[in-house]
Scaffold this motif. Structure first.
Motif, PDB file in Angstrom:
ATOM      1  N   LYS A   1      57.543  -3.262  19.087  1.00  0.00           N
ATOM      2  CA  LYS A   1      56.726  -3.224  17.873  1.00  0.00           C
ATOM      3  C   LYS A   1      55.578  -2.232  18.029  1.00  0.00           C
ATOM      4  O   LYS A   1      55.273  -1.462  17.110  1.00  0.00           O
ATOM      5  N   MET A   2      54.939  -2.244  19.210  1.00  0.00           N
ATOM      6  CA  MET A   2      53.836  -1.321  19.463  1.00  0.00           C
ATOM      7  C   MET A   2      54.339   0.110  19.607  1.00  0.00           C
ATOM      8  O   MET A   2      53.631   1.060  19.265  1.00  0.00           O
ATOM      9  N   LEU A   3      55.572   0.256  20.094  1.00  0.00           N
ATOM     10  CA  LEU A   3      56.140   1.589  20.285  1.00  0.00           C
ATOM     11  C   LEU A   3      56.244   2.332  18.962  1.00  0.00           C
ATOM     12  O   LEU A   3      55.983   3.537  18.882  1.00  0.00           O
ATOM     13  N   PHE A   4      56.637   1.603  17.901  1.00  0.00           N
ATOM     14  CA  PHE A   4      56.769   2.229  16.588  1.00  0.00           C
ATOM     15  C   PHE A   4      55.422   2.650  16.008  1.00  0.00           C
ATOM     16  O   PHE A   4      55.358   3.469  15.105  1.00  0.00           O
ATOM     17  N   LYS A   5      54.335   2.066  16.545  1.00  0.00           N
ATOM     18  CA  LYS A   5      52.989   2.423  16.093  1.00  0.00           C
ATOM     19  C   LYS A   5      52.204   3.091  17.223  1.00  0.00           C
ATOM     20  O   LYS A   5      50.979   3.032  17.272  1.00  0.00           O
ATOM     21  N   TYR A   6      52.936   3.727  18.130  1.00  0.00           N
ATOM     22  CA  TYR A   6      52.309   4.247  19.341  1.00  0.00           C
ATOM     23  C   TYR A   6      51.238   5.291  19.058  1.00  0.00           C
ATOM     24  O   TYR A   6      50.223   5.359  19.747  1.00  0.00           O
ATOM     25  N   ASN A   7      51.454   6.124  18.038  1.00  0.00           N
ATOM     26  CA  ASN A   7      50.466   7.147  17.711  1.00  0.00           C
ATOM     27  C   ASN A   7      49.119   6.527  17.352  1.00  0.00           C
ATOM     28  O   ASN A   7      48.065   7.116  17.601  1.00  0.00           O
ATOM     29  N   LYS A   8      49.173   5.313  16.788  1.00  0.00           N
ATOM     30  CA  LYS A   8      47.948   4.604  16.442  1.00  0.00           C
ATOM     31  C   LYS A   8      47.275   4.037  17.688  1.00  0.00           C
ATOM     32  O   LYS A   8      46.053   4.143  17.863  1.00  0.00           O
ATOM     33  N   PHE A   9      48.082   3.455  18.583  1.00  0.00           N
ATOM     34  CA  PHE A   9      47.528   2.799  19.762  1.00  0.00           C
ATOM     35  C   PHE A   9      47.144   3.775  20.870  1.00  0.00           C
ATOM     36  O   PHE A   9      46.272   3.463  21.693  1.00  0.00           O
ATOM     37  N   ARG A  10      47.770   4.932  20.908  1.00  0.00           N
ATOM     38  CA  ARG A  10      47.527   5.859  22.023  1.00  0.00           C
ATOM     39  C   ARG A  10      46.093   6.360  22.059  1.00  0.00           C
ATOM     40  O   ARG A  10      45.621   6.843  23.101  1.00  0.00           O
ATOM     41  N   THR A  11      45.385   6.256  20.934  1.00  0.00           N
ATOM     42  CA  THR A  11      43.975   6.654  20.914  1.00  0.00           C
ATOM     43  C   THR A  11      43.127   5.744  21.805  1.00  0.00           C
ATOM     44  O   THR A  11      42.002   6.087  22.149  1.00  0.00           O
ATOM     45  N   GLN A  12      43.667   4.561  22.157  1.00  0.00           N
ATOM     46  CA  GLN A  12      42.948   3.634  23.029  1.00  0.00           C
ATOM     47  C   GLN A  12      43.069   4.018  24.500  1.00  0.00           C
ATOM     48  O   GLN A  12      42.393   3.427  25.350  1.00  0.00           O
TER      49      GLN A  12
END
Length: 219
Positions: free
Chosen positions: A60-71
């Motif tokens: 689930k996080m992989l599909f939104k990775y561009n959002k989370f990678r900023t962390q």
């Protein structure tokens, strides 16, 4: 059991290995991320070492990775390595333990051939299984326990028994056990029937530089 201390006077290179929750927007993930970032900064500053951060990444996080990678903070000397896992709770704990075996073996071989002095921080007992099975790594591992896993989510009985066994193993073999409160220690000892054989430190939510310094000293 005596606490393991890093010898800053030796010429051996220092390596801090972390296997923990990292990405996420929940309060728990934010607190853990802040703690890890401070541990790495303190470690690199004091020992001029490196930090490898292994973190679980759900589909689930992989599909939104561009959002989370900023962390993922860009810090000199820090390398981030994602571990891809399914989001299915019944398999999450098993797969996470399996990957801990793979990571632990890789860390062992890396430290053996490069002669790095290794320190390890792991959140949750099932993530620590691989490290605690190897005597060389076990003696340099801090395992952070934050709750009774089987009470946090609904899982099948086999997984519940697995979580309980993992907690018992961590309490019995980890060099240092980190807990969010002294009350949790009493509760774990009562429910698991095992007294920690190593040192115990309290790691409360939020950042306390004195606590971070204490962890670094013990390790």
């Amino acid at each position: 059991m005596k606490s393991y201390k890093i010898n800053s006077k030796t010429s051996r290179k220092k390596l801090l290995v972390i296997y923990s929750t990292y990405l996420g927007n929940t309060g728990d993930a934010v607190n853990e991320r802040q703690l890890i970032n401070h541990l790495c900064k303190q470690f690199i500053s004091k020992f001029n070492g490196k930090c490898y951060i292994f973190y679980n990444l759900s589909l689930k996080m992989l599909f939104k990775y561009n959002k989370f990678r900023t962390q993922l903070q860009v810090l000199e000397g820090v390398t981030y390595i994602p571990i891809l896992l399914t989001g299915i709770r019944s398999t999450y704990y098993i797969f996470s333990s399996f990957f801990s075996l793979v990571v632990a073996l890789a860390v062992y071989l890396y430290s053996l051939f490069t002669r790095h002095e290794v320190c390890i921080y792991v959140r949750n007992s099932w993530n620590a299984l691989g490290f605690l099975l190897m005597p060389m790594l076990r003696n340099r591992t801090l395992v952070k326990l934050v709750s009774l896993g089987e009470e946090e989510v609904t899982v099948i009985n086999f997984v519940k028994r697995f979580i309980i066994s993992a907690d018992r193993h961590a309490l019995a073999h980890a060099r240092i056990v980190g807990l969010i409160s002294p009350l949790l220690l009493k509760y774990l000892v009562f429910r698991r029937g095992v007294i920690p054989s190593g040192s115990v430190v309290t790691i409360t939510p939020g950042i306390d530089l004195q606590k971070v310094s204490k962890i670094m000293t013990k390790r």
